[in-house]
Structures are given as structure tokens and as C-alpha cells.
Design a protein around this motif. Structure first.
Motif, PDB file in Angstrom:
ATOM      1  N   LEU A   1       0.834  -1.204   0.000  1.00 17.07           N
ATOM      2  CA  LEU A   1       0.000   0.000   0.000  1.00 17.07           C
ATOM      3  C   LEU A   1       0.872   1.259   0.000  1.00 17.07           C
ATOM      4  N   VAL A   2       1.924   1.232   0.798  1.00 17.83           N
ATOM      5  CA  VAL A   2       2.828   2.391   0.874  1.00 17.83           C
ATOM      6  C   VAL A   2       3.579   2.583  -0.433  1.00 17.83           C
ATOM      7  N   GLU A   3       4.100   1.498  -0.974  1.00 13.77           N
ATOM      8  CA  GLU A   3       4.961   1.591  -2.152  1.00 13.77           C
ATOM      9  C   GLU A   3       4.193   1.829  -3.449  1.00 13.77           C
ATOM     10  N   GLN A   4       2.962   1.297  -3.527  1.00 10.12           N
ATOM     11  CA  GLN A   4       2.241   1.359  -4.800  1.00 10.12           C
ATOM     12  C   GLN A   4       1.003   2.258  -4.790  1.00 10.12           C
ATOM     13  N   PHE A   5       0.469   2.551  -3.591  1.00 14.47           N
ATOM     14  CA  PHE A   5      -0.800   3.278  -3.550  1.00 14.47           C
ATOM     15  C   PHE A   5      -0.785   4.451  -2.563  1.00 14.47           C
ATOM     16  N   ASP A   6       0.400   4.974  -2.277  1.00 17.17           N
ATOM     17  CA  ASP A   6       0.529   6.124  -1.371  1.00 17.17           C
ATOM     18  C   ASP A   6      -0.080   5.873  -0.002  1.00 17.17           C
ATOM     19  N   GLY A   7      -0.057   4.624   0.430  1.00 19.29           N
ATOM     20  CA  GLY A   7      -0.564   4.276   1.751  1.00 19.29           C
ATOM     21  C   GLY A   7      -2.067   4.164   1.834  1.00 19.29           C
ATOM     22  N   LEU A   8      -2.751   4.203   0.683  1.00 19.90           N
ATOM     23  CA  LEU A   8      -4.209   4.151   0.647  1.00 19.90           C
ATOM     24  C   LEU A   8      -4.690   2.816   0.085  1.00 19.90           C
ATOM     25  N   VAL A   9      -5.931   2.477   0.363  1.00 22.47           N
ATOM     26  CA  VAL A   9      -6.531   1.255  -0.168  1.00 22.47           C
ATOM     27  C   VAL A   9      -7.080   1.543  -1.562  1.00 22.47           C
ATOM     28  N   PRO A  10      -6.646   0.816  -2.575  1.00 20.91           N
ATOM     29  CA  PRO A  10      -7.165   1.055  -3.923  1.00 20.91           C
ATOM     30  C   PRO A  10      -8.656   0.739  -4.010  1.00 20.91           C
ATOM     31  N   GLN A  11      -9.331   1.439  -4.897  1.00 24.19           N
ATOM     32  CA  GLN A  11     -10.775   1.251  -5.046  1.00 24.19           C
ATOM     33  C   GLN A  11     -11.117   0.342  -6.224  1.00 24.19           C
ATOM     34  N   ASP A  12     -10.178  -0.446  -6.641  1.00 21.93           N
ATOM     35  CA  ASP A  12     -10.355  -1.365  -7.763  1.00 21.93           C
ATOM     36  C   ASP A  12     -10.152  -2.793  -7.278  1.00 21.93           C
ATOM     37  N   ILE A  13     -11.105  -3.639  -7.535  1.00 23.09           N
ATOM     38  CA  ILE A  13     -11.053  -5.005  -7.004  1.00 23.09           C
ATOM     39  C   ILE A  13      -9.886  -5.794  -7.581  1.00 23.09           C
ATOM     40  N   ASN A  14      -9.530  -5.528  -8.834  1.00 24.14           N
ATOM     41  CA  ASN A  14      -8.424  -6.253  -9.453  1.00 24.14           C
ATOM     42  C   ASN A  14      -7.087  -5.902  -8.812  1.00 24.14           C
ATOM     43  N   GLN A  15      -6.959  -4.685  -8.308  1.00 22.68           N
ATOM     44  CA  GLN A  15      -5.753  -4.308  -7.578  1.00 22.68           C
ATOM     45  C   GLN A  15      -5.772  -4.855  -6.162  1.00 22.68           C
ATOM     46  N   LEU A  16      -6.943  -4.872  -5.562  1.00 20.00           N
ATOM     47  CA  LEU A  16      -7.056  -5.353  -4.187  1.00 20.00           C
ATOM     48  C   LEU A  16      -6.675  -6.821  -4.044  1.00 20.00           C
ATOM     49  N   VAL A  17      -7.145  -7.644  -4.969  1.00 24.40           N
ATOM     50  CA  VAL A  17      -6.911  -9.088  -4.822  1.00 24.40           C
ATOM     51  C   VAL A  17      -5.456  -9.477  -5.062  1.00 24.40           C
ATOM     52  N   LYS A  18      -4.626  -8.536  -5.485  1.00 20.94           N
ATOM     53  CA  LYS A  18      -3.197  -8.804  -5.641  1.00 20.94           C
ATOM     54  C   LYS A  18      -2.428  -8.605  -4.339  1.00 20.94           C
ATOM     55  N   LEU A  19      -3.094  -8.052  -3.328  1.00 24.16           N
ATOM     56  CA  LEU A  19      -2.441  -7.812  -2.045  1.00 24.16           C
ATOM     57  C   LEU A  19      -2.373  -9.108  -1.234  1.00 24.16           C
ATOM     58  N   PRO A  20      -1.302  -9.331  -0.492  1.00 32.80           N
ATOM     59  CA  PRO A  20      -1.169 -10.554   0.313  1.00 32.80           C
ATOM     60  C   PRO A  20      -2.318 -10.725   1.309  1.00 32.80           C
ATOM     61  N   GLY A  21      -2.919 -11.897   1.310  1.00 30.89           N
ATOM     62  CA  GLY A  21      -3.986 -12.194   2.251  1.00 30.89           C
ATOM     63  C   GLY A  21      -5.345 -11.704   1.823  1.00 30.89           C
ATOM     64  N   VAL A  22      -5.440 -11.124   0.628  1.00 32.78           N
ATOM     65  CA  VAL A  22      -6.710 -10.555   0.175  1.00 32.78           C
ATOM     66  C   VAL A  22      -7.320 -11.440  -0.910  1.00 32.78           C
ATOM     67  N   ALA A  23      -8.402 -12.121  -0.576  1.00 32.96           N
ATOM     68  CA  ALA A  23      -9.173 -12.884  -1.547  1.00 32.96           C
ATOM     69  C   ALA A  23     -10.324 -12.017  -2.046  1.00 32.96           C
ATOM     70  N   ARG A  24     -11.064 -12.518  -2.983  1.00 35.62           N
ATOM     71  CA  ARG A  24     -12.182 -11.752  -3.539  1.00 35.62           C
ATOM     72  C   ARG A  24     -13.197 -11.396  -2.451  1.00 35.62           C
ATOM     73  N   LYS A  25     -13.447 -12.325  -1.531  1.00 35.99           N
ATOM     74  CA  LYS A  25     -14.395 -12.068  -0.436  1.00 35.99           C
ATOM     75  C   LYS A  25     -13.944 -10.875   0.395  1.00 35.99           C
ATOM     76  N   THR A  26     -12.651 -10.811   0.680  1.00 31.30           N
ATOM     77  CA  THR A  26     -12.101  -9.687   1.432  1.00 31.30           C
ATOM     78  C   THR A  26     -12.274  -8.383   0.662  1.00 31.30           C
ATOM     79  N   ALA A  27     -11.932  -8.421  -0.617  1.00 36.29           N
ATOM     80  CA  ALA A  27     -11.968  -7.216  -1.441  1.00 36.29           C
ATOM     81  C   ALA A  27     -13.375  -6.641  -1.566  1.00 36.29           C
TER      82      ALA A  27
END
Length: 210
Positions: free
Chosen positions: A97-123
Motif C-alpha cells: 500500500l505504501v509503495e504502490q498506492f501512497d498508503g491508501l486502499v485502492p478502489q479497484d477489485i483487481n488491484q485489491l486481490v493482488k495484495l497478500p492475504g486478500v481474496a475476492r471475499k475480502t476485497a
């Protein structure tokens, strides 16, 4: 009444009961919500809220968690199931989040599910509660159980259940489907002894005990 009509009618009846229901996880920012949902896997919301109260008082944002001592994070997360793996995931996600999104949570599901521990249900859950974006239907254990009892799916895989549910409802109702079924599953249609006699949608449910 077809399945689409029945699904909409069920949500309309549940809306007065659960439309004001809050997110069961405590958070102040989208980052805190995202990390809490990661920690909630196979763990009760109550225990996660106890842990995050301490965690976020010391490490309130992605930058703080990204730079924290992993051993200290592990100590805080120890009451959770799989705490070592969850420690790795929340720190790795925070770093991304810090390195790629300025410390913010992206608002795109395709970006979210690439984060460690984030499945579609989480996103989908994070997008709904944090941003009011309904990118899908979050299928937790309650949604899985109720959608099967209500005859909307015969699937057991969470992604396949979501694919069965999404065509039944307009996208504007996808978030409500998750919230209403989850709370109805907690309060009335529980796993061991569903309260069919007091259920407001029993006449629309093929599994209801008459």
C-alpha cells in the motif's frame, strides 16, 4: 414468483431489520478495515476487534505497520488463529500500500486481490464498507448457508455461489445482500437451529420448517 423476484422480495423484507447494521469489525480508515478483514479469516469478529484495538493504537496506518518490528506485531496478533501468517500478510500488504498506492486502499477489485492475504471475499467487503462500491457479493459463512437454504445455489465454492447470486439482483443491492443475509444468519437463521417460526421470509424459503 421466479428466483429474481423472490431474491428481491427477501431483501425488501430484511431491509427494515438490517439496513442500519454496522460493519462488525471496528475501524477508522479503509486501511484499518482492510487489515482487520485479513485478520478475521477463521476467527471471530470479537477477537479481531480486541486485537485491532491494541494494534491500531500503536500502529494506526499502513506506513507504521510496514515499518514495525515483525516480532512486536506477532505478539499483538498472537490471540488470533494463524497469527504468524496473518502478521506476514498485514505487513506485506501495508508495504505494498505504501509503495504502490501512497498508503491508501485502492478502489479497484483487481488491484485489491493482488495484495497478500486478500481474496475476492475480502476485497468486496472492504469496497462496500469503505467506499460504498459494490463490485460483487461477499460470500461469508452466513451468506453461503442462507443462499443454499433459500434455494439460490447448490454450489459450495464461494466464488461459484457469488456467480449464482449476482444475476438475481441489481448491482445496487449486492452489498445489501451480504449485509442482510449475514445479520439474518447471525440473528435468526443460525446453523444449528434456524428460527423459522419467527423468520420474516420463511414463506419465501424452501428450507423453512413449516
Amino acid at each position: 414468483m421466479n428466483d429474481q423476484q423472490r431474491a428481491l422480495e427477501i431483501l425488501q423484507r430484511l431491509k427494515p431489520l438490517y439496513s442500519d447494521s454496522p460493519c462488525p469489525l471496528n475501524y477508522e480508515t479503509p486501511v484499518q478495515l482492510l487489515l482487520a478483514v485479513i485478520m478475521a479469516a477463521q476467527c471471530t469478529d470479537e477477537r479481531v476487534n480486541q486485537v485491532t484495538a491494541e494494534l491500531y493504537s500503536k500502529f494506526p496506518d499502513a506506513a507504521a505497520i510496514a515499518s514495525a518490528d515483525p516480532a512486536e506485531l506477532e505478539t499483538i496478533l498472537r490471540p488470533l488463529s494463524f497469527f504468524r501468517n496473518k502478521t506476514k500478510n498485514i505487513q506485506a500488504t501495508s508495504k505494498m500500500l505504501v509503495e504502490q498506492f501512497d498508503g491508501l486502499v485502492p478502489q479497484d477489485i483487481n488491484q485489491l486481490v493482488k495484495l497478500p492475504g486478500v481474496a475476492r471475499k475480502t476485497a468486496t467487503m472492504v469496497l462496500h464498507y469503505a467506499y460504498g462500491i459494490d463490485a460483487g457479493i461477499t460470500v461469508d459463512t452466513h451468506v453461503k448457508r442462507l443462499s443454499s437454504r433459500m434455494g439460490f445455489t447448490q454450489q459450495t465454492d464461494l466464488d461459484k455461489i457469488e456467480k449464482d447470486l449476482m444475476p438475481l439482483l441489481p448491482q445496487s443491492e449486492w452489498g445489501n445482500c451480504f449485509v442482510f443475509l449475514t445479520y439474518h444468519g447471525r440473528n435468526v437463521c443460525n446453523a444449528k437451529k434456524p428460527g423459522c417460526s419467527t423468520c420474516t421470509v420463511a414463506d419465501l424459503c424452501p428450507a423453512a420448517v413449516k
